[in-house]
Design an enzyme around this catalytic site. Structure first.
Site, PDB file in Angstrom:
ATOM      1  CB  CYS A 177      -1.574  -3.231 -11.016  1.00  0.00           C
ATOM      2  SG  CYS A 177      -0.222  -3.179 -12.219  1.00  0.00           S
ATOM      3  N   GLY A 216       8.973   5.577   3.674  1.00  0.00           N
ATOM      4  CA  GLY A 216       8.278   6.103   2.499  1.00  0.00           C
ATOM      5  C   GLY A 216       7.875   7.550   2.671  1.00  0.00           C
ATOM      6  CD  GLU A 260       1.357   0.176 -12.825  1.00  0.00           C
ATOM      7  OE1 GLU A 260       0.199  -0.099 -12.442  1.00  0.00           O
ATOM      8  OE2 GLU A 260       2.318  -0.587 -12.721  1.00  0.00           O
ATOM      9  CD  GLU A 281      -5.876  -3.572  -7.656  1.00  0.00           C
ATOM     10  OE1 GLU A 281      -5.168  -3.844  -8.640  1.00  0.00           O
ATOM     11  OE2 GLU A 281      -5.658  -2.595  -6.916  1.00  0.00           O
ATOM     12  N   GLY A 300      12.405  -0.036   4.865  1.00  0.00           N
ATOM     13  CA  GLY A 300      11.579   0.333   6.011  1.00  0.00           C
ATOM     14  C   GLY A 300      10.114   0.406   5.629  1.00  0.00           C
ATOM     15  N   GLY A 331       6.340   1.946   4.834  1.00  0.00           N
ATOM     16  CA  GLY A 331       5.866   3.070   4.047  1.00  0.00           C
ATOM     17  C   GLY A 331       5.564   4.279   4.904  1.00  0.00           C
ATOM     18  CE  LYS A 360       9.116   2.248   2.083  1.00  0.00           C
ATOM     19  NZ  LYS A 360       8.950   0.856   1.708  1.00  0.00           N
TER      20      LYS A 360
END
Length: 364
Positions: free
Chosen positions: A156, A84, A122, A257, A78, A80, A48
């Site tokens: 990231c 998801g 991750e 972040e 689609g 999440g 996905k």
């Protein structure tokens, strides 16, 4: 062979159908990273992509359909919250793999725990990019920019916390401002472009919101800090390369972040101080140390709690070098054969080579 009596055989077997979810910042690359261990291990995947970049992964699937057997690599699209979540909850999924934010990573880990299946994650980062006063100046300036401006800062492992030794701090800031002003922000089809648009207007507004948070905390905008809106750029979600200075490590902009081209610059005095600040973070994905003292490079690289430390370079992500995080930056490693441990099951066949019974139960 354990000894002359017993033989132990260890087999790797496919784990089964894997559910994989990837973000929008590197859709094509993420598809390759996630698909490689699936194929090597003999698994199948239901994949996905982000709803913002589904076309990239659908094109990847189209390009590989003549190579990969039908059913091995299947893509669902689609949101999440719907597609998801369906993937997370499906009873036939035997493993989950996710790249994305730490916040969503919790949901993936929880879904895996409920089904007692493995998950590799991750996740986010707030990586320390550390510059000592003996650094190679030109390489360091290049590494500063690669660390935070590559892919518009939507990385990231971006070097978003920039630690600069006090003996070069003022010189470093002056040169960094000069070079950030020279970065060409433009359209992706322009060969001169060095930094393009953020993914969308929502992400740009999030970045600008963090600029205001930083200023309220006492940070100063040395350059950038606003959207790039010259000419046709006004039609898109373009951000100017940004340096926030006079920062400390406890500010929100130093701990959270931002996921944009915003570097938070923090002054340090010595090695022990910068290691302590680098480790004062809930994340641990990337980081770098810039010095010509190889002993110091190893000391700092070993002491910083992170899954990847570059020395005199940044954002190099080659195959054969394991990539993944400590702490809230994730579980597992990619781009290395060790990832196969997470995509296979290990079966042990234990053989008794003798003809004698165990002797545990006495005979009459």
């Amino acid at each position: 062979m354990i000894d002359e009596k017993y033989l132990s055989i260890i087999l790797r077997e496919p784990i089964g159908v894997v559910g994989q979810i990837v973000p929008w910042n590197f859709p094509f690359c993420m598809a390759a990273w996630k698909l490689a261990p699936v194929l090597a291990a003999g698994d199948c995947t239901v994949f996905k992509p982000s709803s913002a970049t589904s076309l990239s992964v659908l094109e990847f699937a189209r390009m590989t359909k003549e190579i990969i057997p039908a059913g091995v690599f299947q893509v669902i699209t689609g949101s999440g919250g719907k597609a998801g979540q369906y993937l997370l909850d499906h009873p036939d999924i035997r493993k989950l793999a996710f790249t994305g934010s730490t916040e969503v990573g919790y949901s993936v880990a929880e879904a895996a725990a409920k089904k007692l299946i493995p998950a590799t994650l991750e996740l986010g980062g707030k990586s320390a990019n550390i510059f000592f006063d003996d650094c190679n100046w030109e390489k360091a300036m290049d590494g500063l920019q690669l660390g935070i401006l590559f892919n518009q800062g939507q990385v990231c492992c971006a070097g978003s916390r920039v630690f600069v030794q006090d003996t070069i701090y003022d010189k470093f800031i002056a040169e960094a401002v000069k070079r950030f002003h020279q970065v060409k922000v433009g359209m992706p089809w322009d060969p001169a472009t060095q930094m393009g648009s953020q993914i969308n207007e929502g992400q740009l507004k999030k970045i600008l919101g963090y600029i205001e948070i930083g200023k309220a905390e006492g940070a100063k905008v040395a350059c950038g800090g606003e959207r790039a809106a010259e000419g046709d750029l006004a039609k898109g979600a373009f951000m100017k390369p940004t340096l926030l200075v006079d920062c400390n490590n406890r500010m929100r902009v130093a701990q959270e972040e931002i996921f944009g081209p915003v570097a938070v610059v923090i002054k340090f005095h010595d090695e022990d101080e910068v290691i302590a600040m680098a480790n004062d973070s809930e994340y641990g994905l990337g980081g770098a140390v810039w010095t010509q003292d190889i002993n110091r490079a190893f000391r700092v690289a070993r002491a910083v709690e992170t899954g990847r430390m570059w020395v005199n370079t940044y954002n190099q992500l080659p195959e054969k070098a394991p990539f993944g995080g400590y702490k809230k930056s994730g579980i597992g490693r990619e781009t290395h054969k060790m990832i196969l441990d997470n995509y296979t099951q290990k079966k042990n066949i234990f053989i008794d080579l003798t003809d004698a019974p165990s002797g545990f139960y006495p005979t009459t």
